[in-house]
Design an enzyme around this catalytic site. Sequence first.
Site, PDB file in Angstrom:
ATOM      1  N   ASN A 123       0.843  -1.220  -0.116  1.00  0.00           N
ATOM      2  CA  ASN A 123       0.102   0.135  -0.079  1.00  0.00           C
ATOM      3  C   ASN A 123       0.931   1.296   0.014  1.00  0.00           C
ATOM      4  O   ASN A 123       1.430   1.528   1.157  1.00  0.00           O
ATOM      5  CB  ASN A 123      -0.838  -0.054   1.222  1.00  0.00           C
ATOM      6  N   TRP A 124       0.878   1.751  -1.183  1.00  0.00           N
ATOM      7  CA  TRP A 124       1.808   3.059  -1.407  1.00  0.00           C
ATOM      8  C   TRP A 124       1.320   4.557  -0.666  1.00  0.00           C
ATOM      9  O   TRP A 124       2.085   5.184  -0.361  1.00  0.00           O
ATOM     10  CB  TRP A 124       2.053   3.238  -2.802  1.00  0.00           C
ATOM     11  N   LYS A 125       0.038   4.460  -0.210  1.00  0.00           N
ATOM     12  CA  LYS A 125      -0.741   5.421   0.357  1.00  0.00           C
ATOM     13  C   LYS A 125      -0.369   6.794  -0.494  1.00  0.00           C
ATOM     14  O   LYS A 125      -0.307   6.418  -1.806  1.00  0.00           O
ATOM     15  CB  LYS A 125      -0.256   5.860   1.875  1.00  0.00           C
ATOM     16  N   HIS A 160      -8.955   0.846   5.148  1.00  0.00           N
ATOM     17  CA  HIS A 160      -7.767   1.225   5.910  1.00  0.00           C
ATOM     18  C   HIS A 160      -8.291   2.162   7.164  1.00  0.00           C
ATOM     19  O   HIS A 160      -8.989   2.824   7.012  1.00  0.00           O
ATOM     20  CB  HIS A 160      -6.900   1.638   4.814  1.00  0.00           C
ATOM     21  N   GLU A 215      -6.675   4.648   8.209  1.00  0.00           N
ATOM     22  CA  GLU A 215      -6.510   5.984   7.842  1.00  0.00           C
ATOM     23  C   GLU A 215      -7.751   6.297   7.143  1.00  0.00           C
ATOM     24  O   GLU A 215      -8.036   7.709   7.418  1.00  0.00           O
ATOM     25  CB  GLU A 215      -5.272   6.220   7.025  1.00  0.00           C
ATOM     26  N   GLU A 262      -5.102  -5.275  10.719  1.00  0.00           N
ATOM     27  CA  GLU A 262      -4.102  -4.333  10.987  1.00  0.00           C
ATOM     28  C   GLU A 262      -4.193  -3.543  12.146  1.00  0.00           C
ATOM     29  O   GLU A 262      -5.346  -2.636  12.371  1.00  0.00           O
ATOM     30  CB  GLU A 262      -4.098  -3.405   9.896  1.00  0.00           C
ATOM     31  N   GLY A 299       2.567   2.241  10.707  1.00  0.00           N
ATOM     32  CA  GLY A 299       3.370   3.158  10.677  1.00  0.00           C
ATOM     33  C   GLY A 299       4.007   3.743  11.859  1.00  0.00           C
ATOM     34  O   GLY A 299       4.804   4.665  11.890  1.00  0.00           O
ATOM     35  N   SER A 346       3.639  -2.274  10.338  1.00  0.00           N
ATOM     36  CA  SER A 346       5.168  -2.022  10.475  1.00  0.00           C
ATOM     37  C   SER A 346       5.970  -3.572  10.289  1.00  0.00           C
ATOM     38  O   SER A 346       6.753  -4.041  10.639  1.00  0.00           O
ATOM     39  CB  SER A 346       5.648  -1.975  11.970  1.00  0.00           C
ATOM     40  N   GLY A 360       2.963  -1.183   4.305  1.00  0.00           N
ATOM     41  CA  GLY A 360       2.719   0.216   3.902  1.00  0.00           C
ATOM     42  C   GLY A 360       4.336   0.770   3.683  1.00  0.00           C
ATOM     43  O   GLY A 360       4.885   0.615   2.476  1.00  0.00           O
ATOM     44  N   GLY A 361       4.919   1.421   4.801  1.00  0.00           N
ATOM     45  CA  GLY A 361       6.290   2.030   4.525  1.00  0.00           C
ATOM     46  C   GLY A 361       7.128   1.261   3.652  1.00  0.00           C
ATOM     47  O   GLY A 361       7.744   1.564   2.748  1.00  0.00           O
TER      48      GLY A 361
HETATM   49  C1  PEP Z   1      -0.708  -0.134   6.117  1.00  0.00           C
HETATM   50  O1  PEP Z   1      -0.876   1.043   5.969  1.00  0.00           O
HETATM   51  O2  PEP Z   1      -1.298  -0.768   5.644  1.00  0.00           O
HETATM   52  C2  PEP Z   1       0.588  -0.503   6.840  1.00  0.00           C
HETATM   53  C3  PEP Z   1       0.604  -1.933   7.436  1.00  0.00           C
HETATM   54  O3  PEP Z   1       1.813   0.431   7.050  1.00  0.00           O
HETATM   55  P1  PEP Z   1       2.982   0.079   7.791  1.00  0.00           P
HETATM   56  O4  PEP Z   1       3.622  -0.929   7.183  1.00  0.00           O
HETATM   57  O5  PEP Z   1       3.924   1.266   7.288  1.00  0.00           O
HETATM   58  O6  PEP Z   1       2.922  -0.190   9.081  1.00  0.00           O
END
Ligand code: PEP
Length: 246
Positions: A6-8, A91, A93, A163, A169, A209, A230-231
């Site tokens: 997920n590039w956000k 998600h 967010e 999640e 994040g 994470s 994500g990141g």
């Molecule tokens: C996400 O946004 O779905 C996620 C898991 O982010 P991160 O890996 O950065 O915690």
Amino acid sequence: MIVAGNWKMNKNLQEGIELAKEVNDFFKENPAEAEVIIAPPYIHLADVARSLSIVKLSSQNSASETSGAYTGEISASMIKSTGAEYVILGHSERRSYFGEDDDLLFRKIKLVLEQEMKPIFCCGEVLKERESDMHFEVVKNQVETALFGLSPEEFSEIVIAYEPVWAIGTGVTATPAQAQEMHAFIRDLIRSKFGETAADDLSILYGGSCKPSNAREIFENPDVDGGLIGGAALHAEDFIKIVQSF
Ligand code: PEP
């Protein structure tokens, strides 16, 4: 096994195409055990699609209406027309910054399914809820409200991503035991509603994470069927290493 990145709201178009190509070309040469998906921002979808042959495409959201006067929104049929096969929905967010709740998500899921794409439905508790031991109840409510109104045929197209919001994040990951415990709980919940086969066939991804250094110990658990990243999905090398953790 599925690993989705997920590039956000990151990467401009040129950077996005470059990253997509790097990931796709790697897995074309070195086929992965897992299904690999990337979820760039909406406006990159059509261009990124042209760079993909083996990696699958997802959007990060879709509208709750089919078409019309909804300025700034992107419908499921528009997403489908880019070549995307998946849509991330719910998600944390989207839930916290844009007020999306599970009734709305149920509507979005139905529209995505009508377009013959697969929803990746995200659920998970915030820190306060975990600390007050309400995490199972919270996730149960999310899953029941957003998914239990689906037919068994519709449900067979669903991917669930657990999640824990406190792990997204933040650099704090759920322990493998915490992930396994919640994934098993979700699978049991699905078994009670949709039956044994639906529960067995369901992919439940972990997100929060995830990085090359911890992916293996999380993915090793029997009820963890992959990851939503994500990141670490913004760096081809890290994302590839995570996919290769299987
Ligand atoms: C996400 O946004 O779905 C996620 C898991 O982010 P991160 O890996 O950065 O915690």
